[in-house]
Design an enzyme around this catalytic site. Structure first.
Site, PDB file in Angstrom:
ATOM      1  NE  ARG A 239     -22.140  -7.350 -37.913  1.00  0.00           N
ATOM      2  CZ  ARG A 239     -23.004  -8.301 -38.250  1.00  0.00           C
ATOM      3  NH1 ARG A 239     -23.521  -9.082 -37.308  1.00  0.00           N
ATOM      4  NH2 ARG A 239     -23.367  -8.479 -39.499  1.00  0.00           N
TER       5      ARG A 239
ATOM      6  CE  LYS B  83     -10.562  -6.873 -34.565  1.00  0.00           C
ATOM      7  NZ  LYS B  83      -9.574  -7.583 -33.730  1.00  0.00           N
ATOM      8  CD  GLN B  84     -18.842  -6.730 -39.721  1.00  0.00           C
ATOM      9  OE1 GLN B  84     -19.555  -5.837 -39.266  1.00  0.00           O
ATOM     10  NE2 GLN B  84     -19.173  -7.431 -40.782  1.00  0.00           N
ATOM     11  N   GLY B  85     -15.015  -8.664 -37.444  1.00  0.00           N
ATOM     12  CA  GLY B  85     -14.059  -9.610 -38.012  1.00  0.00           C
ATOM     13  C   GLY B  85     -14.731 -10.530 -39.006  1.00  0.00           C
ATOM     14  CB  ALA B  86     -13.431 -13.371 -40.942  1.00  0.00           C
ATOM     15  CD  GLU B  87     -15.516 -17.495 -38.599  1.00  0.00           C
ATOM     16  OE1 GLU B  87     -16.591 -17.946 -38.181  1.00  0.00           O
ATOM     17  OE2 GLU B  87     -14.993 -17.856 -39.671  1.00  0.00           O
TER      18      GLU B  87
ATOM     19  CE  LYS C  37     -15.463 -13.992 -31.060  1.00  0.00           C
ATOM     20  NZ  LYS C  37     -14.265 -14.810 -30.794  1.00  0.00           N
TER      21      LYS C  37
ATOM     22  CG  ASP D   9      -6.635 -16.027 -34.471  1.00  0.00           C
ATOM     23  OD1 ASP D   9      -5.630 -15.910 -35.206  1.00  0.00           O
ATOM     24  OD2 ASP D   9      -7.539 -15.163 -34.417  1.00  0.00           O
TER      25      ASP D   9
END
Length: 226
Positions: A14, A8-12, A28, A132
């Protein structure tokens, strides 16, 4: 430890699945922000890594389940942690229960709502702010009769004693909860009831819920203006 599969890749960051000395793990990896000065970016990234690991460990010390951290690599801004086998997110679980029978879903999910409220109360009593809270950042593992709730992804965590920060934490969960799971206000109310009942300092709890109400009001005003 080199064979990594991107999950998965997020805004902050991978997320990778990898191997830690023969043990499956999650890596992470925070990536560089090119718009920031390199020195500032390195400093902020290191602070966030330390904060995330500290929040994870403080939760464990308080009796809240989180994945075990194996190693932190500051050179490539990575945290190596336990891969929680046979777990699903709370988001997936709620969606599955609603799909089976929407009319009874809230009753079936009530014990889970109670457990979430108890867990968040314990977290806030230890002055840990998740930052979050969503149903995607909670995992369920184990048999239905003895299901375990784990909190994950402390990338935006902090350590604050203020009622405002705790109220905002709950507001973030409420917004995420109701947008991901329609017709579940009753369920979120059950989370709050459990949170109130589990919090030992009733005066402090009343202040947190009061701040939650204030934040809700500010949120509604922004929506109306928008």
């Amino acid at each position: 430890m080199n064979n990594k599969t991107l999950l998965k890749q997020g805004a902050e960051a991978r997320l990778f699945k990898a191997d830690f000395y023969g043990r499956p793990c999650i890596v992470k990896e925070r990536f560089k922000k090119n718009y920031r000065h390199p020195t500032l970016d390195n400093t902020l990234t290191a602070q966030r890594l330390k904060s995330e690991v500290r929040a994870n460990l403080r939760c464990r010390m308080a009796g809240i389940l989180t994945p075990t951290v194996y190693m932190v690599n500051f050179e490539n801004s990575s945290i190596y942690m336990e891969l929680v086998d046979d777990a699903i997110t709370v988001r997936e679980h709620i969606a599955g229960v609603q799909e089976q029978d929407r009319s009874t879903a809230n009753d079936v999910l009530k014990p889970l709502a109670v457990k979430i409220g108890q867990t968040l109360s314990k977290m806030h009593e230890n002055n840990i702010i998740h930052g979050d809270l969503t149903t995607s950042n909670m995992l369920l593992k184990g048999e239905p009769s003895d299901v375990k709730l784990l909190l994950i992804d402390f990338g935006l965590s902090s350590f604050e004693a203020s009622a405002e920060d705790k109220g905002v934490d709950l507001y973030v969960l409420e917004r995420a909860f109701l947008s991901s799971h329609p017709n579940t206000q009753q369920l979120f109310d059950c989370i709050l009831k459990s949170y109130r009942e589990s919090t030992k300092n009733k005066k402090s709890c009343a202040e947190i819920i009061s701040k939650l109400d204030e934040v809700r009001l500010r949120g509604r005003k922004r929506t109306m203006v928008g």
